[in-house]
Design a protein around this motif. Structure first.
Motif, PDB file in Angstrom:
ATOM      1  N   VAL A   1       8.868  -2.573  -0.858  1.00  0.00           N
ATOM      2  CA  VAL A   1       7.701  -3.239  -1.431  1.00  0.00           C
ATOM      3  C   VAL A   1       7.676  -2.935  -2.921  1.00  0.00           C
ATOM      4  N   THR A   2       7.785  -3.967  -3.742  1.00  0.00           N
ATOM      5  CA  THR A   2       7.743  -3.798  -5.195  1.00  0.00           C
ATOM      6  C   THR A   2       6.470  -4.458  -5.728  1.00  0.00           C
ATOM      7  N   SER A   3       5.735  -3.742  -6.568  1.00  0.00           N
ATOM      8  CA  SER A   3       4.473  -4.243  -7.107  1.00  0.00           C
ATOM      9  C   SER A   3       4.510  -4.230  -8.626  1.00  0.00           C
ATOM     10  N   PHE A   4       3.996  -5.291  -9.222  1.00  0.00           N
ATOM     11  CA  PHE A   4       3.975  -5.443 -10.677  1.00  0.00           C
ATOM     12  C   PHE A   4       2.545  -5.682 -11.138  1.00  0.00           C
ATOM     13  N   LYS A   5       2.109  -4.951 -12.174  1.00  0.00           N
ATOM     14  CA  LYS A   5       0.797  -5.138 -12.773  1.00  0.00           C
ATOM     15  C   LYS A   5       0.953  -5.796 -14.130  1.00  0.00           C
ATOM     16  N   LEU A   6       0.205  -6.867 -14.350  1.00  0.00           N
ATOM     17  CA  LEU A   6       0.200  -7.529 -15.650  1.00  0.00           C
ATOM     18  C   LEU A   6      -1.128  -7.253 -16.341  1.00  0.00           C
ATOM     19  N   PRO A   7      -1.178  -7.335 -17.685  1.00  0.00           N
ATOM     20  CA  PRO A   7      -2.394  -6.960 -18.414  1.00  0.00           C
ATOM     21  C   PRO A   7      -3.519  -7.978 -18.292  1.00  0.00           C
ATOM     22  N   THR A   8      -3.375  -8.997 -17.472  1.00  0.00           N
ATOM     23  CA  THR A   8      -4.407 -10.030 -17.325  1.00  0.00           C
ATOM     24  C   THR A   8      -5.092  -9.941 -15.965  1.00  0.00           C
ATOM     25  N   ASN A   9      -5.201  -8.702 -15.422  1.00  0.00           N
ATOM     26  CA  ASN A   9      -5.757  -8.508 -14.091  1.00  0.00           C
ATOM     27  C   ASN A   9      -4.978  -9.293 -13.030  1.00  0.00           C
ATOM     28  N   THR A  10      -3.660  -9.349 -13.237  1.00  0.00           N
ATOM     29  CA  THR A  10      -2.781 -10.061 -12.318  1.00  0.00           C
ATOM     30  C   THR A  10      -1.812  -9.074 -11.684  1.00  0.00           C
ATOM     31  N   ARG A  11      -1.565  -9.266 -10.397  1.00  0.00           N
ATOM     32  CA  ARG A  11      -0.592  -8.429  -9.700  1.00  0.00           C
ATOM     33  C   ARG A  11       0.369  -9.300  -8.913  1.00  0.00           C
ATOM     34  N   LEU A  12       1.631  -8.875  -8.871  1.00  0.00           N
ATOM     35  CA  LEU A  12       2.662  -9.545  -8.098  1.00  0.00           C
ATOM     36  C   LEU A  12       3.243  -8.540  -7.112  1.00  0.00           C
ATOM     37  N   GLN A  13       3.626  -9.034  -5.929  1.00  0.00           N
ATOM     38  CA  GLN A  13       4.202  -8.147  -4.928  1.00  0.00           C
ATOM     39  C   GLN A  13       5.293  -8.880  -4.160  1.00  0.00           C
ATOM     40  N   LEU A  14       6.453  -8.229  -4.023  1.00  0.00           N
ATOM     41  CA  LEU A  14       7.572  -8.771  -3.254  1.00  0.00           C
ATOM     42  C   LEU A  14       7.904  -7.788  -2.140  1.00  0.00           C
ATOM     43  N   ASN A  15       7.959  -8.300  -0.897  1.00  0.00           N
ATOM     44  CA  ASN A  15       8.232  -7.463   0.273  1.00  0.00           C
ATOM     45  C   ASN A  15       9.523  -7.916   0.940  1.00  0.00           C
ATOM     46  N   LEU A  16      10.439  -6.973   1.163  1.00  0.00           N
ATOM     47  CA  LEU A  16      11.692  -7.249   1.844  1.00  0.00           C
ATOM     48  C   LEU A  16      11.787  -6.350   3.077  1.00  0.00           C
ATOM     49  N   SER A  17      12.325  -6.885   4.186  1.00  0.00           N
ATOM     50  CA  SER A  17      12.427  -6.082   5.404  1.00  0.00           C
ATOM     51  C   SER A  17      13.680  -6.455   6.184  1.00  0.00           C
ATOM     52  N   TYR A  18      14.199  -5.471   6.938  1.00  0.00           N
ATOM     53  CA  TYR A  18      15.355  -5.697   7.796  1.00  0.00           C
ATOM     54  C   TYR A  18      15.225  -4.831   9.039  1.00  0.00           C
ATOM     55  N   ASN A  19      15.511  -5.426  10.228  1.00  0.00           N
ATOM     56  CA  ASN A  19      15.544  -4.703  11.490  1.00  0.00           C
ATOM     57  C   ASN A  19      16.901  -4.938  12.145  1.00  0.00           C
ATOM     58  N   SER A  20      17.581  -3.869  12.501  1.00  0.00           N
ATOM     59  CA  SER A  20      18.909  -3.981  13.092  1.00  0.00           C
ATOM     60  C   SER A  20      18.815  -4.379  14.565  1.00  0.00           C
ATOM     61  N   PRO A  21      19.937  -4.755  15.177  1.00  0.00           N
ATOM     62  CA  PRO A  21      19.939  -5.026  16.620  1.00  0.00           C
ATOM     63  C   PRO A  21      19.590  -3.769  17.406  1.00  0.00           C
ATOM     64  N   THR A  22      19.084  -3.955  18.638  1.00  0.00           N
ATOM     65  CA  THR A  22      18.761  -2.831  19.514  1.00  0.00           C
ATOM     66  C   THR A  22      18.968  -3.247  20.958  1.00  0.00           C
ATOM     67  N   VAL A  23      19.093  -2.272  21.850  1.00  0.00           N
ATOM     68  CA  VAL A  23      19.325  -2.573  23.260  1.00  0.00           C
ATOM     69  C   VAL A  23      18.035  -2.409  24.049  1.00  0.00           C
ATOM     70  N   SER A  24      17.972  -3.118  25.186  1.00  0.00           N
ATOM     71  CA  SER A  24      16.906  -2.952  26.165  1.00  0.00           C
ATOM     72  C   SER A  24      17.565  -2.559  27.481  1.00  0.00           C
ATOM     73  N   ALA A  25      16.756  -2.462  28.550  1.00  0.00           N
ATOM     74  CA  ALA A  25      17.305  -2.004  29.819  1.00  0.00           C
ATOM     75  C   ALA A  25      18.419  -2.908  30.322  1.00  0.00           C
ATOM     76  N   GLN A  26      18.281  -4.224  30.129  1.00  0.00           N
ATOM     77  CA  GLN A  26      19.265  -5.162  30.656  1.00  0.00           C
ATOM     78  C   GLN A  26      19.847  -6.088  29.585  1.00  0.00           C
ATOM     79  N   GLY A  27      19.581  -5.797  28.315  1.00  0.00           N
ATOM     80  CA  GLY A  27      20.055  -6.738  27.316  1.00  0.00           C
ATOM     81  C   GLY A  27      20.066  -6.180  25.913  1.00  0.00           C
ATOM     82  N   ARG A  28      19.936  -7.093  24.954  1.00  0.00           N
ATOM     83  CA  ARG A  28      20.067  -6.739  23.549  1.00  0.00           C
ATOM     84  C   ARG A  28      19.223  -7.693  22.710  1.00  0.00           C
ATOM     85  N   VAL A  29      18.529  -7.141  21.709  1.00  0.00           N
ATOM     86  CA  VAL A  29      17.768  -7.921  20.737  1.00  0.00           C
ATOM     87  C   VAL A  29      18.542  -7.893  19.426  1.00  0.00           C
ATOM     88  N   GLU A  30      18.777  -9.066  18.832  1.00  0.00           N
ATOM     89  CA  GLU A  30      19.590  -9.158  17.623  1.00  0.00           C
ATOM     90  C   GLU A  30      18.769  -8.822  16.376  1.00  0.00           C
TER      91      GLU A  30
END
Length: 813
Positions: free
Chosen positions: A703-732
């Motif tokens: 999460v990256t946040s930017f403050k500008l001097p005009t009472n303005t804020r910007l925010q960029l959010n990046l996320s990643y989840n890897s594959p995982t297993v379940s009892a009978q299968g797999r989630v990508e």
């Protein structure tokens, strides 16, 4: 009764051992002591992890140092005779220096009392910018997410805030996973909710949340339910005199609308509050499904292309009053009433065929599901503070009732291979599952300071749940022009559970270590009945839940934390019902009355370091779950039906490492990065031929946040989840990016927030499952590039402002 006597005896033994451990505390260290408490000057709340350093007045050499505890307190011992000055500082606050601190024969203990810290501020091209709280704060037993620092919180629900939180993963269906597990407890201001966990998180507007606490190893004082821990939602509470409020309204693409209003009036000994929340949201998407089943020497294929839309709606009214009888006693009464629900429309084009060919069919499945409910809750709280600081008695009562229905209608329309309708009389089916439920809760908690800096917490808690559920399945008979009930699916069931709990927790310090030792005993009576068949499942059981927390401060900016707790996940009522429930033409669900609760032993070791402009944390954890409850699929060759049932696997294990860095790159750019890596092992010994399944999983958030001097804020959010297993299968794997911009107007009383979700249209869910004679594949693609606009207005500054001061700073932004 004998079970309770044994528990009380064991609890008393723990207290005696703890008292003996610290009996020699007075011999700790030689020299003088300097103590005090650091608080926020604006809110009078404790400031944890503030740096406290003692310097010699003669040569400014550092003599001692430490970090404040959960209550903002510090106690520095072993100080030689002399004159000193003490400097207190923490990121986001102005530093504070206390002079003329003298340790001598006349006084070996110097109490600095309360030390208020004001929020720091800097001037950027003439604009005053007030420093923010840390986005994530780490305490001895929990993470605290300050929702006010998240731009995405505007117009969002608690679920959307949690998407960026360390330890949390949220899938495209809105299901929350805490360290890979969906078994956790949701509390609101430390108390239960009338709504279930995920449902409560979906309904609560983020704009009403002060912070969210993630407690992965709770102490014995908390309910042990939820093997992964507790998510505690702490709501905003106004402390200013007079009238104040807040109103928010949101609109988004794809028919997403929400509004909420909160009002507060504080006068003298009374504080009145009330509000309403409304939302009506739709989440469209597409999907692909494939299923292969083997019967004798014939393979059956089922392929589907679907269009779907999830819907959520609700309207809630809430209010209450706080009355301070005097400086030591306070009574609070509150309640809420609401209605709402969720649903899904699913339109699928189905192709079923066999190899070798015995049939080759095309049809359209039009499926509609709706769950609606009305609910209300009442709560009352009495708190008594005694003369000694920290000596308290608290009595809490809670009651809730809800009544709702789940309704499902399905039609299968026969078509040709171009999806043209060839049969004007589709197969019609509908089902209804309805009934009321009640919750009762009483808590009596007592806290007493013991020794120099310790405390004893003990109490009794009672919980009761009653549920009644009726289920009907009907098919339409065209010859009779009426709906016919299928009695083989009809059921009338009841669920009753009573839990009595006693707990005790002792905390203290010993040779520089802070420790907390707890034990909880619970007696559970549970009875599930299917009235029309006479089947029942009875539980009469006593459980023990110990907990341990140890913390050690090293130097002035480092803290190590070690903890252990034992948790439980009890089966829900419908998990246990032995009757068969219709899902679709190829799938059924069967309950399991022999299902046992899950038990989890959780171990954690953590490290936290305060940096000049942020913080660094590392945590490693090991979690072992016995009697793992998992949904297992089984294919019946005779009927061609795929049955799902909850079963107890042997156990699962998770060994993981979490890291987080929060850092102010400069005055206008903040970085919040977190990552989790864990090895997951699932030992399935529920059937012959089953084997251990394992996977290495990781996820990361930036999460990256930017403050500008005009009472303005910007925010960029990046996320990643890897594959995982379940009892009978797999989630990508899954990954995505969101962008938000916030603009403040009229001295920050009015704000507008624009958010674009899933900018690159990468979010999806892909899942495979295999078993004896069957294989399934599912792919879900949600709506992408969702745009929402939220407008907010504060009435008389609903949330208390921090004190602002102008400081001249050199250099460019």
């Amino acid at each position: 009764m004998q079970l309770f006597i044994k528990y009380i005896a064991l609890l008393a033994a723990i207290f005696l051992i703890s008292f003996a451990t610290v009996a020699g505390e007075s011999e700790l260290g030689k020299g003088g002591k300097i103590e005090g408490q650091v608080i926020d000057a604006g809110t009078n709340t404790p400031v944890e992890f503030a740096n406290v350093v003692v310097f010699s007045s003669s040569d400014s050499s550092m003599v001692a140092g430490g970090i404040t505890g959960e209550k903002g307190d510090f106690n520095l011992s072993g100080i030689p005779d002399g004159t000193y000055y003490v400097r207190v500082q923490f990121i986001g606050y102005e530093s504070r220096t206390v002079n003329d601190v003298i340790i001598s024969d006349k006084g070996r203990k110097f109490d600095l009392g309360m030390i208020p810290l004001g929020m720091s501020a800097v001037t950027l091209e003439g604009a005053v910018v007030t420093a923010d709280k840390m986005a994530v704060e780490y305490k001895i037993d929990r993470k605290v997410i300050n929702v006010g620092q998240d731009l995405d919180a505007a117009g969002a629900s608690a679920i959307e805030v949690l998407e960026k939180v360390p330890s949390i993963r949220v899938d495209i269906n809105g299901d929350v996973f805490l360290r890979g597990s969906s078994n956790f407890t949701v509390l609101i201001d430390g108390k239960p909710s009338v709504l279930d966990g995920n449902e409560a998180l979906q309904q609560i507007p983020a704009s009403t949340i002060e912070n969210i606490e993630i407690i992965t190893n709770p102490s014995a004082k908390f309910d042990p339910d939820g093997t992964a821990g507790i998510i505690n939602i702490k709501l905003k509470h106004n402390i200013l005199e007079g009238f104040s409020g807040m109103i928010n309204t949101t609109a988004g693409t794809g028919e997403k609308y929400a509004s909420d209003l909160y009002l507060n009036y504080k006068t003298g000994s009374f504080n009145f509050y009330g509000g309403l929340e409304w939302n009506d949201r739709k989440f469209p998407g597409t999907g692909t499904e494939k299923r292969e089943t083997l019967i004798n020497d014939t393979i059956q294929y089922r392929e589907a292309e679907t269009e779907m839309a999830w819907m959520r709606h609700g309207l809630t009214f809430k209010g209450g009053v706080d009355y301070s009888m005097d400086k030591s006693s306070k009574i609070s009464v509150g309640g809420e009433y609401g209605s709402g629900g969720f649903g899904m429309d699913n339109y699928g084009k189905i192709h079923e065929y066999t190899d070798p060919i015995t049939y080759d069919d095309y049809y359209i499945n039009d499926n509609s599901f709706r769950w609606s409910r009305n609910y209300y809750s009442l709560n009352a709280n009495y708190k008594r503070k005694f003369e000694q600081e920290g000596h308290e008695l608290n009595l809490f009562g809670f009651f809730s009732e809800r009544d709702g229905a789940q309704k499902q209608t399905q039609s299968n329309i026969t078509t040709d291979n171009n999806w043209n309708v060839v049969d004007q009389y589709p197969d019609l089916l509908r089902s209804v599952e309805e009934g009321p439920s009640q919750q009762y809760r009483v808590e009596l908690d007592y806290t007493k300071p013991v020794f120099t800096s310790g405390k004893l917490e003990t109490g009794y808690q009672f919980r009761r749940n009653n549920e009644k559920e009726d289920y009907f399945l009907e098919t339409f008979d065209y010859d009779k022009s009426e709906w016919i009930t299928d009695d083989s699916y009809t059921k009338y069931s009841t669920f009753e559970r009573n839990i009595h709990a006693l707990y005790g927790v002792v905390s203290n310090e010993f040779k520089g270590f802070e420790y907390q030792l707890g034990l909880r005993g619970e007696y559970t009576y549970r009875n599930t009945k299917v009235i029309n068949t006479g089947e029942s499942a009875l539980v009469d059981r006593l459980d023990y839940f110990p907990s341990l927390h140890i913390a050690k401060k090293v130097m002035e900016k480092n803290q190590f934390m070690l903890s252990y707790s034992r948790r439980i996940d009890r089966p829900r009522g419908w998990y246990l019902e032995p009757s068969e429930t219709y899902i679709d033409e190829n799938t059924r669900r069967i309950g399991n009355p022999a299902l046992l609760p899950e038990y989890t032993d959780s171990y954690e070791l953590g490290y936290m370091r305060s940096l000049a402009k942020g913080s660094l944390s590392l945590e490693t954890y090991y979690r072992v779950t016995d009697n793992k409850i998992t949904s297992i699929q089984r294919f019946d060759e005779e009927t061609g039906i795929l049955y799902t049932q909850f079963q107890n696997l042997n156990n699962d294990k998770a060994l993981g490492l979490e890291g987080s860095v929060i850092y102010d790159i400069n005055k206008w750019f903040n970085l919040n990065w977190s990552a989790t890596f864990y090895n997951y092992r699932l030992e399935d010994k529920s059937s012959e031929g089953a084997e251990e399944r394992t996977s290495n999983n990781w996820d990361t958030r930036l999460v990256t946040s930017f403050k500008l001097p005009t009472n303005t804020r910007l925010q960029l959010n990046l996320s990643y989840n890897s594959p995982t297993v379940s009892a009978q299968g797999r989630v990508e794997e899954s990954y995505g990016a969101d962008f938000t911009i916030r603009q403040e107007f009229f001295e920050k009383k009015f704000s507008a927030v624009l958010k674009v979700g899933d900018i690159f249209a990468t979010q999806n869910r892909e899942y495979t499952s295999r078993g004896v004679n069957f294989y399934t594949y599912e792919y879900r693609k949600p709506e992408s590039r969702v745009v929402t606009l939220t407008l907010s207005y504060r009435i008389n500054n609903f949330k208390e402002q921090k004190q602002e001061r102008r400081i001249d700073v050199g250099g460019d932004m």
